[in-house]
Every structure is written in structure tokens, then in C-alpha cells.
Write a protein that holds these residues in place. Structure first.
Motif, short mmCIF file in Angstrom:
data_model
loop_
_atom_site.label_atom_id
_atom_site.label_comp_id
_atom_site.label_asym_id
_atom_site.label_seq_id
_atom_site.Cartn_x
_atom_site.Cartn_y
_atom_site.Cartn_z
N THR A 7 -18.30 -24.47 -20.08
CA THR A 7 -18.72 -23.87 -18.82
C THR A 7 -19.91 -24.61 -18.23
OG1 THR A 7 -17.93 -21.68 -19.49
CG2 THR A 7 -19.57 -21.75 -17.73
N ASP A 8 -19.83 -24.89 -16.95
CA ASP A 8 -20.92 -25.47 -16.17
C ASP A 8 -21.43 -24.43 -15.18
OD1 ASP A 8 -21.42 -28.13 -16.92
OD2 ASP A 8 -19.65 -28.85 -15.86
N ILE A 9 -22.74 -24.21 -15.17
CA ILE A 9 -23.35 -23.30 -14.20
C ILE A 9 -24.53 -24.04 -13.58
CG2 ILE A 9 -24.44 -21.06 -13.82
CD1 ILE A 9 -23.14 -20.14 -16.47
N ALA A 10 -24.51 -24.24 -12.28
CA ALA A 10 -25.60 -24.99 -11.66
C ALA A 10 -25.65 -24.72 -10.17
CB ALA A 10 -25.43 -26.50 -11.90
N GLY A 11 -26.88 -24.69 -9.64
CA GLY A 11 -27.08 -24.57 -8.21
C GLY A 11 -28.00 -25.65 -7.67
N ASN A 12 -28.83 -26.21 -8.55
CA ASN A 12 -29.75 -27.27 -8.12
C ASN A 12 -30.06 -28.12 -9.35
OD1 ASN A 12 -32.08 -28.80 -7.38
ND2 ASN A 12 -32.44 -27.36 -5.71
N ILE A 13 -29.29 -29.17 -9.54
CA ILE A 13 -29.37 -29.94 -10.78
C ILE A 13 -30.59 -30.85 -10.84
CG2 ILE A 13 -26.90 -29.86 -11.18
CD1 ILE A 13 -26.72 -32.70 -10.05
N LYS A 14 -31.37 -30.92 -9.76
CA LYS A 14 -32.57 -31.75 -9.77
C LYS A 14 -33.82 -30.97 -10.15
CE LYS A 14 -30.36 -35.42 -8.25
NZ LYS A 14 -30.16 -36.62 -9.09
N GLY A 15 -33.70 -29.65 -10.34
CA GLY A 15 -34.86 -28.85 -10.68
C GLY A 15 -35.81 -28.62 -9.52
N ALA A 16 -35.34 -28.86 -8.29
CA ALA A 16 -36.19 -28.66 -7.11
C ALA A 16 -36.29 -27.17 -6.77
CB ALA A 16 -35.62 -29.43 -5.92
N LEU A 17 -37.26 -26.83 -5.92
CA LEU A 17 -37.47 -25.47 -5.42
C LEU A 17 -37.72 -24.46 -6.55
CD1 LEU A 17 -34.77 -25.30 -2.60
CD2 LEU A 17 -37.17 -26.01 -2.43
N GLY A 18 -38.31 -24.93 -7.65
CA GLY A 18 -38.64 -24.03 -8.74
C GLY A 18 -37.48 -23.68 -9.64
N GLU B 30 -17.84 -20.47 -6.32
CA GLU B 30 -18.89 -21.17 -5.58
C GLU B 30 -19.55 -20.22 -4.61
OE1 GLU B 30 -17.54 -24.71 -3.65
OE2 GLU B 30 -16.82 -25.64 -5.51
N SER B 31 -20.86 -20.42 -4.36
CA SER B 31 -21.60 -19.64 -3.39
C SER B 31 -22.70 -20.50 -2.80
CB SER B 31 -22.20 -18.39 -4.04
OG SER B 31 -22.98 -17.66 -3.12
N ARG B 32 -22.72 -20.63 -1.48
CA ARG B 32 -23.73 -21.47 -0.81
C ARG B 32 -24.85 -20.61 -0.26
NH1 ARG B 32 -25.69 -23.51 3.76
NH2 ARG B 32 -24.67 -21.86 4.96
N MET B 33 -26.09 -21.13 -0.32
CA MET B 33 -27.23 -20.45 0.29
C MET B 33 -28.09 -21.46 1.03
SD MET B 33 -29.83 -19.68 -2.93
CE MET B 33 -31.30 -19.50 -1.91
N ASP B 34 -28.70 -21.01 2.12
CA ASP B 34 -29.63 -21.86 2.86
C ASP B 34 -30.95 -21.97 2.10
OD1 ASP B 34 -27.83 -22.20 4.96
OD2 ASP B 34 -28.54 -20.40 6.00
#
Length: 419
Positions: free
Chosen positions: A215-226, A181-185
Motif C-alpha cells: 500500500t502507498d499512501i501519500a499527498g505530498n512526497i516532498k515533505g512540504a507544508l509541514g 484520490e482526493s485533491r485539495m487546494d
């Protein structure tokens, strides 16, 4: 069908109004709404007017009157355990929305209590009923792409929903997971009525019996912010072919089966495949039926089903509820949940997504979090540290609400933030 299932709707907020209000009136062959219940007057009055059913402002009042055989629960997730346990204690069959609850201890208690009381209990997981998922499982069972050894999801969905999909795809529970896991502002933005200021990227690889890796890879599952649009990317890899779903715009996608003709395997052409598109069938307002390689949401179309033509034959899934006016794949998936639960409650019909699988989906979340805490180390689904992590989360829930999360009466009496 004369033997309808009389149901009460508990929790009549956003989820109930967006999904249940539209679909349940079309399922009169299986269910009849005989009561609605919500502590908020605007919610229960809207539901009472929509379904023409008596309204109750508390679960205790509803259980005292008992105008139902079963209940559909769409209250805030932190209340699911208490509501489920009270319904089980009163012998009321019930279907609980996702996510199941806050902690693994609660999930196990929900399943065990329902079993002790001979109550039919299910979690309303519907993502595994997506048309491509349904077709993919048929194709895998038929060996259309050979033995499947790897499934990869990118920005598709992650967490409880995908954990449930994985179990159905694999036909079993996982045995271990590696996760990072890795979090970003991010900038502040609002999506689906929620405020966001950061995002967490997660990479999870679940190991299943017989060597299958999902395998699951995701950071923004809503497709927001491009980010990559929903429905994301899914690739199912077999020994001699693949099933691929990809986005073609926000909430628009296409899918295909890629097969390599036997002659191409050794003729020097590199083993590249031929594409067989998955086609969606729609009916428009004029009754005209058309096929499209694009999956899309549209107010003027009724989804009829999907199919793919392969050398082995035609593989098809149908929207059984289209004649009833259930128009979208999402609505059809939810209608399937309601129908199957109704038949389970009335006649004990089998249901593919069991309480044990629902508990496992939550266990998978904890195991992935534990692996991420260990910087990607492999964690068995039986690792005793999962219980300690769950105890931490239990304590966090207690601190958040100020009472024991297993105190059924205290939780049931609490009015949670407006859903």
C-alpha cells in the motif's frame, strides 16, 4: 578495465548536471564520455567542458558522427520515446532516465523496438537500490521476519519509482489494485523549481500473487507544508516481526528490524518486539569511520554501507563505490545503475530491473488511476479499460504538443521547455 563503454550524454540539463556530472568521472572503470548533446548552448557547453568531450546540438548530428556505442538519455520525459526509438534504429544501446515516457503505447514501443534491433535498453530506475530496500530484500529472502504479507508506505514516494520498488520487493508484478484520490487546494509555493497550488492525496493498494499487499499512501512526497518528512514511513510486516523505516527530520531517517523472541509469544507479555537498529557506516574527512542509526545527507561524510545485527547473524550492504569517491547513498544507487548497464551492454550481464518491469511500472500507474476513477473498485492489471485510459492520455499529449506522440521525427525535432 580496458573494455570501456563509450557513451554519449543526451540532454545535459538539470538532472545531468546534478547527478551525472558528479558521478560519471568516478566510474572511469566502466564508462568513458565521448560526446554530449543538447539543443541549448549553455547545457552542451557546460557538459563539453566538464567531460572534455565534443558537443552536438542535435540528435541527428550526433547519430551521423557516431562517436559512441551507447547513450545516457536525460532529456525531458515527453521526448524519451522518440530519442529511444532513434537510438534503437541506429543500433545504439541506451539508458533512459525516469519517468520512462508519457504513455503505455510509447513504453511498449520502446521496449519492443530495442528488442527487435538487438539493442540493450534499460530505464535508469534507482530507488530500489536504497540501502534500506537492499537490506530489506536480503532479510526477506532469509526469512528473518517470517513470511511477509503486507508492506505499507506513507509519504515515502509514490508513482513510477515506488511501483518499481514494489516489483523488486514482491519478486513479481501485481495482479490488481484498489485506489482512491482526493485533491485539495494549497497556498502557492515553489519546491524543486516547480510551482505548486494544490496536492492530490492518493491511497493505492496493490495485490500481488501469494496474498502480498503493498500500500502507498501519500499527498505530498516532498515533505512540504509541514507534511511528514522524507524519506517517509515504510513498514514491512512478517509473521513474527517487521522492518520499519521512519523519518527523523527532513531527509533524515532511521530504520530498525523488530523481532519478537519466541519466549515472548506466549508468556503474557503481549508479543511485543525487541528493536535491532540498522546502522549506517560513514567515513569523515579525517578518515575516521563511525556508525550511526541516522541516515542523513552530509557533505563531509562518505557513506560506506549499512548493516543490522540479528540473532540469525549480521546482514550487510556495502557502497561498492566508496573507494572511488562516490559519497552518498543516492550517488551509490546511481553508480550501480551505470555499472550494471555498462556490463549489460558490453557483456550481456543480467540486470534486475528489466524493460518488462519498466513497462509494468507505467501500467500500474494507469491501473491505479482507473481504480480511482471507479471510486476504489478493484482493477486487474489486465483490465482492457487500461488501454482506453492510455488512449485518453495519448490524446492529451497530442493536444499539448500539436503532433502525434509516436511521430519520432516530429518529437525529436521539438525543443521542450527547459528541464
Amino acid at each position: 578495465m580496458t573494455n570501456l563503454l563509450d557513451v554519449a550524454l543526451i540532454g545535459c540539463g538539470r538532472r545531468m548536471q546534478r547527478v551525472y556530472f558528479a558521478v560519471l568521472p568516478r566510474l572511469a572503470e566502466w564508462v568513458r564520455v565521448t560526446a554530449v548533446c543538447d539543443p541549448r548552448a549553455e547545457n552542451r557547453e557546460a557538459a563539453a567542458m566538464h567531460f572534455g568531450a565534443p558537443a552536438f546540438d542535435s540528435l541527428s548530428a550526433l547519430l551521423k558522427a557516431r562517436p559512441m556505442v551507447a547513450a545516457f538519455v536525460a532529456t525531458p520525459p515527453s521526448s524519451h520515446h522518440a530519442v529511444s526509438c532513434l537510438l534503437s534504429e541506429h543500433g545504439v544501446h541506451h539508458l533512459v532516465e525516469t519517468p520512462m515516457c508519457d504513455t503505455l503505447a510509447q513504453a511498449r514501443d520502446m521496449a519492443a523496438r530495442a528488442q527487435r534491433k538487438d539493442v540493450k535498453f534499460r530505464v535508469a530506475e534507482q530507488f530500489w537500490r536504497d540501502p534500506v530496500d537492499l537490506l530489506a530484500r536480503k532479510l526477506m529472502a532469509a526469512g528473518a521476519i517470517g513470511r511477509v504479507g503486507r508492506i505499507t508506505h506513507f509519504q515515502a514516494h509514490l508513482g513510477y519509482h515506488n511501483n518499481s520498488r514494489h516489483q523488486l520487493m514482491a519478486g513479481s508484478a501485481p495482479i490488481a489494485v484498489n485506489a482512491l484520490e482526493s485533491r485539495m487546494d494549497t497556498v502557492h509555493y515553489i519546491n524543486t523549481e516547480r510551482n505548486h497550488r494544490d496536492e492530490t492525496f492518493r491511497n493505492r493498494s496493490f495485490h500481488f500473487p501469494d496474498g502480498l499487499l503493498i500500500t502507498d499512501i501519500a499527498g505530498n512526497i516532498k515533505g512540504a507544508l509541514g507534511r511528514y518528512d522524507r524519506p517517509g514511513l515504510m513498514e514491512i510486516d512478517g509473521t513474527h516481526g517487521a522492518i520499519v523505516q521512519e523519518a527523523a527530520g527532513h531527509w533524515t531517517g532511521r530504520a530498525e528490524v523488530r523481532l519478537v523472541p519466541a519466549a515472548r509469544l506466549t508468556d503474557g507479555s503481549g508479543g511485543y518486539s525487541e528493536s535491532h537498529p540498522i546502522l549506517y557506516r560513514y567515513r569523515d574527512d579525517d578518515g575516521e569511520v563511525a556508525e550511526s542509526a541516522l541516515f542523513a545527507r552530509a557533505d563531509d561524510l562518505v557513506y560506506l554501507g549499512a548493516h543490522v545485527e540479528l540473532p540469525q547473524g549480521r546482514f550487510t550492504v556495502d557502497n561498492d563505490f566508496a573507494p572511488l569517491g562516490v559519497a552518498t547513498p543516492g550517488q551509490a544507487a546511481f553508480a550501480g545503475v551505470v555499472r550494471d548497464f555498462s556490463e549489460l551492454a558490453r557483456a550481456g550481464a543480467p540486470d534486475p530491473f528489466t524493460p518488462e518491469m519498466a513497462v509494468m511500472s507505467l501500467t500500474m500507474e494507469l491501473a491505479a488511476a482507473l481504480s480511482a476513477r471507479r471510486e476504489g473498485a478493484r482493477v486487474a492489471l489486465t483490465d482492457p479499460e487500461i488501454e482506453r485510459l492510455d488512449a485518453e492520455r495519448f490524446g492529451a499529449v497530442r493536444a499539448q504538443f500539436g503532433f502525434d506522440p509516436l511521430d519520432i521525427e516530429a518529437v525529436a525535432a521539438h525543443v521542450f521547455p527547459k528541464p
